[in-house]
Scaffold this active site. Structure first.
Site, short mmCIF file in Angstrom:
data_model
loop_
_atom_site.label_atom_id
_atom_site.label_comp_id
_atom_site.label_asym_id
_atom_site.label_seq_id
_atom_site.Cartn_x
_atom_site.Cartn_y
_atom_site.Cartn_z
N PHE A 140 18.23 -2.21 14.09
CA PHE A 140 19.45 -1.42 14.11
C PHE A 140 20.07 -1.40 12.72
O PHE A 140 20.36 -2.45 12.16
CB PHE A 140 20.45 -1.94 15.14
CG PHE A 140 21.51 -0.93 15.46
CD1 PHE A 140 21.28 0.06 16.42
CD2 PHE A 140 22.71 -0.93 14.77
CE1 PHE A 140 22.24 1.02 16.69
CE2 PHE A 140 23.68 0.04 15.04
CZ PHE A 140 23.44 1.01 15.99
N VAL A 141 20.23 -0.22 12.17
CA VAL A 141 20.70 -0.12 10.79
C VAL A 141 22.08 0.51 10.70
O VAL A 141 22.48 1.29 11.56
CB VAL A 141 19.69 0.68 9.91
CG1 VAL A 141 18.47 -0.16 9.58
CG2 VAL A 141 19.27 1.99 10.57
N ASP A 195 26.34 4.16 11.97
CA ASP A 195 27.45 3.29 12.34
C ASP A 195 27.06 2.26 13.38
O ASP A 195 26.07 2.40 14.09
CB ASP A 195 28.58 4.12 12.94
CG ASP A 195 28.22 4.67 14.32
OD1 ASP A 195 27.22 5.41 14.42
OD2 ASP A 195 28.90 4.33 15.30
N ASP A 247 15.44 8.22 16.88
CA ASP A 247 15.15 6.95 17.55
C ASP A 247 14.47 7.26 18.88
O ASP A 247 13.25 7.44 18.93
CB ASP A 247 16.47 6.17 17.70
CG ASP A 247 16.31 4.81 18.34
OD1 ASP A 247 15.18 4.36 18.54
OD2 ASP A 247 17.34 4.17 18.65
N ASP A 259 20.74 12.11 11.22
CA ASP A 259 20.60 10.87 10.47
C ASP A 259 19.33 10.10 10.85
O ASP A 259 18.60 9.63 10.00
CB ASP A 259 21.85 9.97 10.64
CG ASP A 259 22.26 9.77 12.10
OD1 ASP A 259 21.56 10.23 13.01
OD2 ASP A 259 23.31 9.12 12.32
N ARG A 307 29.83 3.24 8.27
CA ARG A 307 29.16 4.48 7.85
C ARG A 307 29.24 4.68 6.35
O ARG A 307 28.39 5.31 5.74
CB ARG A 307 29.85 5.71 8.48
CG ARG A 307 29.72 5.82 9.96
CD ARG A 307 30.27 7.19 10.38
NE ARG A 307 30.58 7.23 11.80
CZ ARG A 307 29.69 7.48 12.75
NH1 ARG A 307 28.44 7.71 12.44
NH2 ARG A 307 30.04 7.51 14.01
P1 IMP Z 1 18.30 8.94 19.63
O1 IMP Z 1 18.96 9.93 20.54
O2 IMP Z 1 18.00 7.66 20.36
O3 IMP Z 1 17.13 9.45 18.87
O4 IMP Z 1 19.37 8.46 18.60
C1 IMP Z 1 20.01 9.29 17.78
C2 IMP Z 1 21.39 8.80 17.47
O5 IMP Z 1 21.57 7.43 17.81
C3 IMP Z 1 21.59 8.87 15.99
O6 IMP Z 1 22.10 10.12 15.60
C4 IMP Z 1 22.53 7.71 15.73
O7 IMP Z 1 23.88 8.14 15.87
C5 IMP Z 1 22.21 6.71 16.80
N1 IMP Z 1 21.30 5.62 16.32
C6 IMP Z 1 20.02 5.40 16.64
N2 IMP Z 1 19.52 4.33 16.00
C7 IMP Z 1 20.54 3.87 15.23
C8 IMP Z 1 20.66 2.75 14.32
O8 IMP Z 1 19.73 1.98 14.03
N3 IMP Z 1 21.88 2.62 13.72
C9 IMP Z 1 22.93 3.43 13.97
N4 IMP Z 1 22.86 4.47 14.81
C10 IMP Z 1 21.68 4.69 15.44
MG MG Z 2 25.94 7.04 15.97
#
Ligand code: IMP
Ligand code: MG
Length: 183
Positions: free
Chosen positions: A160-161, A167, A111, A108, A173
């Site tokens: 944060f979205v 979610d 980040d 999705d 979601r």
């Molecule tokens: P990362 O490991 O920090 O890249 O984040 C990946 C996971 O964090 C995603 O698959 C989401 O489940 C969650 N995530 C990161 N940013 C957001 C946000 O803005 N809203 C909701 N979930 C997020």
């Molecule tokens: Mg999540």
């Protein structure tokens, strides 16, 4: 959705409308179809829970044989920041399915990159023929782990979205659009 139920959802503004989402999905679907035009055995590896919604729409338009598999990868424990540990719930059966195949990892949002990088490492260990990544959103932040995204939907600022699979504490979601969380 009724007006009352929408008002109970804590969002500041809609960032990406349902219509925009559909347009972006259509574009990615075309790119994916062009890339895999000759493929005879690809695997879509959908990261749960968040990518389920995007993957359903994307895969509905795919025009080559693809198997859909799901992988639970969790890095968030109910907060709006990554806690830095990624838990992957895999199985021997899934590892065997991936071996020797062209794998398209679908997520999705990119980040910090911690989730995707842990998943990529896990997929690599399964010895696939190829790994490509397809992600709906990328946050404009300095990523802790650099991942090359082969098929990307959109870039957003560091907010944060929620919605379209994303979610906050496992809620929201189901929203058909992507909105900025207001709490
Ligand atoms: P990362 O490991 O920090 O890249 O984040 C990946 C996971 O964090 C995603 O698959 C989401 O489940 C969650 N995530 C990161 N940013 C957001 C946000 O803005 N809203 C909701 N979930 C997020
Ligand atoms: Mg999540």
């Amino acid at each position: 959705m009724t007006k009352e139920s929408v008002q109970k959802i804590p969002y500041e503004k809609i960032l990406i409308s349902e219509r925009q989402i559909q347009q972006v999905v259509r574009r990615i679907t075309e790119q994916v179809n062009a890339y895999y035009a000759q493929a005879d055995e690809a695997i879509a590896l959908v990261l749960l829970e968040g990518a389920r919604y995007f993957a359903r729409d994307l895969l509905a338009g795919v025009q080559f044989p693809i198997q859909t598999e799901y992988l639970e990868a969790d890095s968030y424990k109910g907060s709006t920041r990554s806690c830095g540990t990624v838990e992957i719930r895999d199985s021997q059966k899934l590892r065997q399915k991936i071996e020797g195949k062209q794998v398209l990892v679908i997520d999705d949002i990119y980040d910090t990159g911690l989730t995707l990088s842990a998943v990529m490492e896990w997929v690599r260990a399964c010895r696939p023929a190829e790994i490509k990544t397809c992600v709906f959103l990328e946050k404009r932040v300095p990523h802790q782990k650099q991942i090359s995204i082969d098929f990307l939907g959109m870039r957003i600022e560091d907010v944060f979205v929620i919605g379209y699979g994303l979610d906050y504490q496992n809620r929201y979601r189901q929203l058909p659009f992507i909105a900025v969380l207001s709490i």
